[in-house]
Write an enzyme that holds these catalytic residues in place. Sequence first.
Site, PDB file in Angstrom:
ATOM      1  N   HIS A 243       0.831  -1.212   0.000  1.00 50.57           N
ATOM      2  CA  HIS A 243       0.000   0.000   0.000  1.00 50.57           C
ATOM      3  C   HIS A 243       0.865   1.262   0.000  1.00 50.57           C
ATOM      4  O   HIS A 243       0.665   2.167  -0.824  1.00 50.57           O
ATOM      5  CB  HIS A 243      -0.904  -0.052   1.235  1.00 50.57           C
ATOM      6  N   GLU A 244       1.833   1.310   0.908  1.00 44.36           N
ATOM      7  CA  GLU A 244       2.649   2.521   1.022  1.00 44.36           C
ATOM      8  C   GLU A 244       3.506   2.737  -0.224  1.00 44.36           C
ATOM      9  O   GLU A 244       3.687   3.867  -0.671  1.00 44.36           O
ATOM     10  CB  GLU A 244       3.531   2.463   2.278  1.00 44.36           C
ATOM     11  N   HIS A 247       1.532   4.533  -2.805  1.00 44.33           N
ATOM     12  CA  HIS A 247       1.581   6.001  -2.678  1.00 44.33           C
ATOM     13  C   HIS A 247       2.893   6.555  -3.223  1.00 44.33           C
ATOM     14  O   HIS A 247       2.917   7.570  -3.914  1.00 44.33           O
ATOM     15  CB  HIS A 247       1.460   6.420  -1.208  1.00 44.33           C
TER      16      HIS A 247
HETATM   17 ZN   LIG Z   1      -2.590   5.153   2.433  1.00 48.27          ZN
END
Ligand SMILES: [Zn+2]
Length: 327
Positions: A243-244, A247
């Site tokens: 997830h990170e 980003h």
């Molecule tokens: Zn996030």
Amino acid sequence: MGLRPNLLTRRTAGVASTTLALLLSTAAVGVVPAASAFSAAPTEACAEPADVHSDARVKAGAHAKHEPNELTAKETREREADLAAALRERANFRVGAGAAALATVTIPVIVHVIQEDSTRAGGNIPDSMINSQISVLNQSYSGATGGAATAFSFQLQKINRVTNPAWYPIVQGSSAERSMKSSLREGGKNTLNVYLGELSDDLLGWATFPKRRLDNMDGVVVLGESLPGGTATNYNQGDTGTHEVGHWLNLYHTFQGGCSGSGDGVSDTPAEASPAYQCPTGRDTCTAAGLDPITNFMDYTYDTCMYQFTAGQAARMLTAWDAYRAP
Ligand SMILES: [Zn+2]
């Protein structure tokens, strides 16, 4: 051949754990190891992030207390304008190079293990868990868990172990975080720096979005116990890392912008009014077509529930890579 069972296992696990997850959900806030050591800190301190170019993942239940980094509509407009400008800059700089110039990208990874002492409780995450995390990244970004294949793969270059109680836990937006990253960050725009440790405010992790000008805050911070086999119940299969890094490669949350406007800027992720937690069945929070993308890595569901990026997200990441991070 080995891919499909993996997908089925994860999907089934997500559904099967829902009931248990609901039962446990009220206790989830208190489950965070060592969080109590930090609970005396002012709860409003991170309501406004020091660095708006970052974004976080939070545990179920933690969101009521902290939503440190979700972007406003103005911030996403500014980011989209910056991406367009960065692409124009690149097109001028590299004649003929377009967004599709790089079909495959291997990202060098430096992992900094921030420790309070030499104990596991003090942040001493073993190499085996770090290697497993790199494998999870490679599976997630290749589409092996059931989503679209992206251009990206990951190669561990180095594990850097640092014992410094002043940086433990890692406090989002703090001067200590700035000091830590300024001291430790390595490599160019294309190098992924990962910081592992205990984190402030019940956070699972946070990341910086790409910028045209590299600064030493660039990188992702991940709860060490969220790595595969860690102690962060429901969040210990390595998907916080996935997830990170999403980003870091310019993806927004699937619930960015809610039901209106351009949402997360990706056309094949159905609009979603708010983050989904645990692993809800049939969630549909917007009138626009499609159920909420709760199985997407960029939502907030349990690791057992999320297993995919979409083709649109893969394209967005590659475009951003070419604009911002390609060497
Ligand atoms: Zn996030």
